[in-house]
Design an enzyme around this catalytic site. Sequence first.
Site, short mmCIF file in Angstrom:
data_model
loop_
_atom_site.label_atom_id
_atom_site.label_comp_id
_atom_site.label_asym_id
_atom_site.label_seq_id
_atom_site.Cartn_x
_atom_site.Cartn_y
_atom_site.Cartn_z
N ASP A 82 0.83 -1.21 0.00
CA ASP A 82 0.00 0.00 0.00
C ASP A 82 0.87 1.25 0.00
O ASP A 82 1.84 1.36 0.74
CB ASP A 82 -0.86 0.00 1.27
CG ASP A 82 -2.04 0.94 1.16
OD1 ASP A 82 -2.53 1.40 2.20
OD2 ASP A 82 -2.47 1.24 0.02
N HIS A 83 0.48 2.21 -0.87
CA HIS A 83 1.16 3.51 -0.91
C HIS A 83 2.69 3.37 -0.98
O HIS A 83 3.41 3.97 -0.18
CB HIS A 83 0.74 4.37 0.28
CG HIS A 83 -0.66 4.85 0.20
ND1 HIS A 83 -1.09 5.81 -0.69
CD2 HIS A 83 -1.77 4.46 0.88
CE1 HIS A 83 -2.40 6.02 -0.53
NE2 HIS A 83 -2.83 5.20 0.41
N HIS A 178 -8.07 9.77 3.98
CA HIS A 178 -7.64 8.74 4.92
C HIS A 178 -8.09 9.11 6.33
O HIS A 178 -8.14 10.28 6.69
CB HIS A 178 -6.11 8.62 4.91
CG HIS A 178 -5.57 7.94 3.70
ND1 HIS A 178 -4.46 8.38 3.04
CD2 HIS A 178 -5.98 6.84 3.02
CE1 HIS A 178 -4.18 7.59 2.01
NE2 HIS A 178 -5.10 6.63 1.99
N GLY A 179 -8.38 8.06 7.14
CA GLY A 179 -8.73 8.31 8.52
C GLY A 179 -10.22 8.58 8.69
O GLY A 179 -11.02 8.31 7.80
N HIS A 206 -9.56 4.95 -2.08
CA HIS A 206 -8.86 4.93 -0.79
C HIS A 206 -9.70 5.66 0.25
O HIS A 206 -10.65 6.36 -0.08
CB HIS A 206 -7.48 5.60 -0.92
CG HIS A 206 -6.45 4.71 -1.55
ND1 HIS A 206 -5.33 4.31 -0.90
CD2 HIS A 206 -6.40 4.13 -2.78
CE1 HIS A 206 -4.61 3.52 -1.69
NE2 HIS A 206 -5.23 3.40 -2.84
N ASN A 228 -10.20 0.47 -0.21
CA ASN A 228 -9.25 0.26 0.89
C ASN A 228 -9.87 0.63 2.23
O ASN A 228 -10.53 1.68 2.35
CB ASN A 228 -8.02 1.14 0.69
CG ASN A 228 -7.17 0.68 -0.48
OD1 ASN A 228 -7.64 -0.04 -1.35
ND2 ASN A 228 -5.93 1.11 -0.49
N VAL A 229 -9.63 -0.24 3.21
CA VAL A 229 -10.08 0.06 4.58
C VAL A 229 -8.96 -0.27 5.55
O VAL A 229 -8.48 -1.41 5.59
CB VAL A 229 -11.34 -0.78 4.96
CG1 VAL A 229 -11.78 -0.47 6.38
CG2 VAL A 229 -12.48 -0.53 3.98
N THR A 231 -8.31 2.23 8.79
CA THR A 231 -8.62 2.81 10.10
C THR A 231 -9.67 2.01 10.86
O THR A 231 -9.48 1.67 12.04
CB THR A 231 -9.09 4.27 9.93
OG1 THR A 231 -8.03 5.01 9.31
CG2 THR A 231 -9.43 4.90 11.28
#
Length: 276
Positions: A82-83, A178-179, A206, A228-229, A231
Amino acid sequence: MALATLREVLEIAGRTNTAIPGFNIDNIEIPEAIMEAAEEENCPVILTIGQGAIHAGGLRHLPDVVRRIGESSSVPVVMHLDHGISYEQAVVCLRAGFTSVMYDGSHHPFEENVRESRAVVRAAHAAGISVECELGAISGVEDGMSHSGANLVDLEEVKRFLEAVDCDALAIGIGNAHGIYRGTPDLDFARLAACRDLGAPPLVLHGGSGIPKDMIQKAVRLGIRKINVATEVRLAFMEGLESAVGTRDIYAMYGAAKSAVRALAKEKIRMFQNKE
Ligand code: G3H
Ligand code: ZN
């Protein structure tokens, strides 16, 4: 069964107009819990190792864990970086047996993103491994990486990027972050549809934590094939541990944590697979 590539599972998603979950993993217990949900739902799954896990030493053992999980799984399993931060890191992961690598050059100048993405694609495709790239840096904070500001992908850049880079999946910024979202996510679905209509490869969303079901299912209808998961997975695990901390029994604590992750993974799988 052997590990699958990202390309292989996204072809399944394309045929069924669904999205495949990419869950970030940080230990052994989290993927074990995810796999129980994935096999129960008969859904392919992408087990994702991100920069946080790598920074914590995850490359030493997690690839072997994922490989063993894939070997005994009844559903296709992808081992995904990832990333990815560099060509060099992508090569390290290729050698470690990853079947998919992301190179995230979205916060670099466009030409640099193209150049590095092309290099990663060349190396990975030579080994039969898939590549995810990114345009429109995802805002928010994840694994110590943060990016502020609007992350709406530029459609002209998408067109130019696709002419230059033969990636297997493309993560795009459409207002996702994100988050934990502050308030309701504001996703630019028109921009998503426009990216799809440019002939993009399977598109990736994402920042999946906290996006409500109706938005997820609209995004899937418009062409999102991987979500994508991270958090919510980590919070489920930690809250599960906390719920049983009074037992002072490690097996009770891990059992509660895995049960919480399994329930979350099942919920996300059913949402992404339009089963809800
Ligand atoms: O790369 C990881 C994902 O984009 C996770 O985002 O933590 O908001 O679910 P999330
Ligand atoms: Zn991400």
